[in-house]
Write an enzyme that holds these catalytic residues in place. Structure first.
Site, short mmCIF file in Angstrom:
data_model
loop_
_atom_site.label_atom_id
_atom_site.label_comp_id
_atom_site.label_asym_id
_atom_site.label_seq_id
_atom_site.Cartn_x
_atom_site.Cartn_y
_atom_site.Cartn_z
N THR A 1 -9.97 -20.32 -30.77
CA THR A 1 -8.81 -19.15 -30.79
C THR A 1 -9.65 -18.03 -31.85
O THR A 1 -10.78 -18.21 -32.37
CB THR A 1 -7.67 -19.54 -31.64
N ASP A 2 -8.96 -16.96 -31.77
CA ASP A 2 -9.47 -15.97 -32.61
C ASP A 2 -8.70 -16.25 -34.02
O ASP A 2 -7.82 -17.18 -34.16
CB ASP A 2 -9.29 -14.45 -32.33
N TRP A 3 -8.95 -15.37 -34.82
CA TRP A 3 -8.59 -15.58 -36.35
C TRP A 3 -7.07 -15.65 -36.33
O TRP A 3 -6.33 -14.69 -35.75
CB TRP A 3 -8.98 -14.38 -37.17
#
Ligand code: BGC
Length: 741
Positions: A302-304
């Site tokens: 995932t991203d942040w």
């Protein structure tokens, strides 16, 4: 009758030659999985930020941190209780400090687990989270170089400098398209063109991931951000995109497909939504497309904060637990959580409640373990303090400088105002004495707020001009004495652009136009009647509509990095012949947001179409001047083909008719004149850059493969190639090409 032919290449396009785990790794992975508890498996799927394991005293002052002190009690707790398998991120601390950090993490981990930790870092343009790491120009510059060796070298240098510090995962390359001109991450893209992004991206993947026996590092690349992140409708970061399935496949997917086919071991997911579905919850994109169609075997991270974002930002999940369910079932392998352990708690509950089958967890753990095996982490995971001397070596600095030289675009040069020789130069402008302005975001920190984070000996543009031309030729502009100084000067050089570093949402702007102060200064300089040259340092095409037409010279310097000032001075003095070309369309006004490969109807009110460029752009895609004069002639090619799998040979002569050696990037475009799905007016099909000595000619040639270069996808991804007329264009020469069945 069906107007088009569905090619066999549909199958070629869909099938993938991606690497799978070897038998040996497969056995090792299965044996580990059999021994792992559910908590241990979930820990492998968890990635936490370094702030979760540093001491509180540092946390309070994280923005200013220049030295990490770990809190081993926190580290032990996270590893013992949650079995966390990955950490990320950092600040520009010393190499020795990084060695201490990663060595401590791995040593503590060894006491609790047989599986090494994977450390990820945002080295998107050189080793940017490392004091004295070599910083390269940002990707938008690299794209303008039209030479993939710079993308390769920037990535390889980052890997070489950081792998021995215990960082094995580099969150690069960025594979979005630079189409949203005001987007705060525009500069992280290589180009608005899918072919440029694909080729640069593949080169970067090869630079980061070189698994040959003699390579002294093992790092994984991360193709990001999958998919469609770079074209938010509003131009603001992480805001919704509406992209048709057809356009996704034609423009946005090819760079990712190319990077995965080149072996990229990981991808990072787009934080935004496409057509109403946040990508982190899209089974269609993360499983149907990525796994089943593209055959991707590696890690999807995932991203942040993007799982909780399904609840808090997108509002499609009721709470974080539901968000976790959605993301995992869509196809996420690892959560960049990044600062809590909620993901571990909720995922465990979801499995225990029977909502997520353990087989789904095993699937992700297999991919994660495979990457860890592939990187050799089970054999050598500790940092190598004996190999730190390669950081910022003369060779690496030379690579960055050369990329800077070749990535700047001479947009305008009226009356040969450049190069400047034996003339008195008045220098000024808002970015003249700024280091931040040359490097942009993701340099030493997320977004450096001042020059204090940059190396003391780094030159500003002013320093470099002074060093190059000498005090007798240079005067620093003083606005109160402008008319008097202008009488002394032969030419005025103004460093103009964005005097700030920004990343992501920090880069949100209301207007592409630069602040009135800059336009005002340029206007006052123009009033002196002396020739004015602008050096544009910026991460996206900022506009100065009031004055742009009146200046004599414009050099797009972009974000050329730590050695960028020297490259600017060399181009201004003539020591270096500029060779960059625009990898994006530089608009004239904020309303001109269209890319070069637009549809015919975009400018239907304008005839002839060639006028569009002068009217809407100060520098169209592919534009770039040189101090040499290149003349194209002798375009040779077959004019018909009937078997789309056979190559069509094409060549052209380019002659350097000047007394100066120069590099020329030759850009080949194709137009498909009639298409059942509207076709871009032009599309780049090939590019190549070569040095041509003064007075010499060179032949540029390439083999066009119709089914690869002329076909286009429909919304289901079927590749179409339709009989009829195409036009090939290179350096102003054109030739027709007919597909006859
Ligand atoms: C960015 C990513 C980056 C990640 C880790 C995110 O906010 O979108 O590109 O890799 O942070 O720092």
């Amino acid at each position: 009758m069906n107007p088009y032919i569905l090619l066999l290449s549909i199958i070629l396009f869909l099938s993938c030659n991606q690497e799978k785990p070897s038998n040996e790794h497969e056995q090792q992975i299965e044996s580990l999985i059999r021994q792992m508890s559910l908590e241990e498996k979930i820990g492998q799927m968890t990635q936490l930020n370094i702030t979760t394991i540093v001491q509180d005293s540092i946390l309070e002052d994280y923005g200013n941190v220049s030295h990490y002190v770990l809190d081993t009690a926190k580290l032990v707790a996270l590893l013992q209780e949650f079995h966390v398998g990955s950490f990320l991120n950092g600040r520009a601390v010393s190499p020795e400090n990084w060695v201490y950090v990663t060595e401590t993490i791995q040593n503590v981990n060894k006491q609790h687990s047989a599986i090494p930790i994977l450390y990820g870092i945002d080295h998107v343009h050189g080793a940017s989270y490392l004091r004295n790491g070599t910083i390269f120009p940002h990707n938008i510059n690299i794209g303008c170089s039209f030479d993939t060796s710079h993308a390769f070298l920037a990535a390889r240098t980052a890997a070489l400098e950081t792998a021995d510090l215990g960082h094995h995962w580099i969150f690069a390359p960025v594979l979005g398209l630079g189409r949203a001109k005001s987007w705060g991450r525009f500069y992280e893209t290589y180009s608005e063109d899918p072919l440029v992004v694909s080729r640069m991206g593949v080169a970067a993947v090869h630079g980061i991931q070189d698994f040959s026996a003699t390579t002294p590092y093992r790092t994984a690349a991360c193709a990001k951000h999958f998919l469609g992140y770079s074209d938010p409708k509003s131009g603001w970061d992480r805001s919704p995109a509406e992209i048709s399935d057809q356009a996704l496949r034609e423009f946005f997917l090819p760079p990712f497909k190319a990077a995965l086919d080149a072996g990229a071991l990981t991808i990072m997911i787009n934080s935004g939504e496409i057509n109403g579905i946040p990508v982190h919850a899209s089974h269609e994109l993360l499983t149907d497309l990525l796994r089943e169609e593209l055959g991707f075997q590696g890690i999807a991270v995932t991203d942040w904060l993007d799982i909780i974002a399904l609840d808090e930002m997108h509002g499609i999940a009721e709470n974080e637990k539901e968000a976790t369910y959605m993301a995992i079932m869509a196809g996420v392998d690892m959560s960049m959580v990044p600062v809590t352990t909620n993901f571990c708690v909720y995922l465990k509950e979801l499995v225990e409640e029977g909502r997520i089958p353990e087989s789904r967890i095993n699937e992700s753990v297999r991919r994660i373990l495979w990457v860890k095996f592939k990187l050799g982490l089970f054999d050598q995971v500790l940092p190598r303090a004996d190999r730190l001397d390669r950081i910022n070596s003369p060779e690496h600095i030379a690579g960055s400088l050369q990329a800077a030289r070749e990535s700047m675009v001479l947009i305008k040069n009226e009356g040969q105002v450049l190069p400047i020789r034996d003339k008195k130069i008045l220098v000024g402008g808002f970015t003249l004495q700024s280091k931040v302005a040359l490097c942009g975001g993701w340099t030493y920190r997320f977004a450096a707020d001042s020059d204090r984070w940059f190396p003391e000996d780094m030159q500003t543009i002013y320093d470099a001009l002074l060093a190059t031309f000498g005090e007798s030729q240079i005067q620093l502009l003083d606005e109160n004495r402008l008319s008097e100084q202008a009488r002394w000067a032969d030419v005025i050089v103004l460093a103009t652009g964005e005097n700030t570093a920004y990343a992501e949402t920090q880069g949100t702007i209301d207007d592409l136009a630069l602040d009135a102060g800059q336009a005002n200064l340029i206007g006052r300089c123009l009033d002196t009647q002396k020739p004015v040259v602008l050096i544009l340092t910026e991460g996206r095409p900022r506009l100065i509509p009031e004055v742009e037409g009146a200046v004599d010279g414009i050099l797009f310097a972009g974000l050329p990095g730590v050695y960028g000032a020297q490259a600017i001075a060399e181009i201004l003095s003539g020591a270096v012949n500029p060779s960059g070309k625009m990898a994006f369309t530089y608009p004239k006004r904020s309303g001109h947001i269209i890319s070069y490969n637009h549809k015919k109807a975009e400018y239907s009110s304008i005839r002839p179409v060639s006028e569009e460029l002068q009217r809407y752009s100060i520098a169209p895609f592919g534009h770039g001047l040189s101090y040499s004069t290149f003349v194209y002639s002798g375009l040779r090619m077959d004019t018909t083909f009937s078997d789309p799998s056979l190559p069509v040979s094409i060549s052209v002569e380019v002659r350097n008719e000047s007394a100066q050696d120069g590099k020329e990037a030759v850009l080949w475009f194709v137009s498909d004149l009639v298409g059942s799905i509207t076709r871009p007016v032009r599309e780049l099909v090939h590019f190549e850059k070569q040095l041509i000595s003064a007075g010499e000619s060179r032949t540029f040639s390439f083999e066009l493969i119709p089914e690869r270069d002329l076909a286009f996808p429909d919304k289901l991804g079927q590749q179409l190639l339709e009989p009829g007329q195409f036009r090939l264009e290179v350096g102003g020469l054109t030739s027709n090409l007919y597909y006859r069945e």
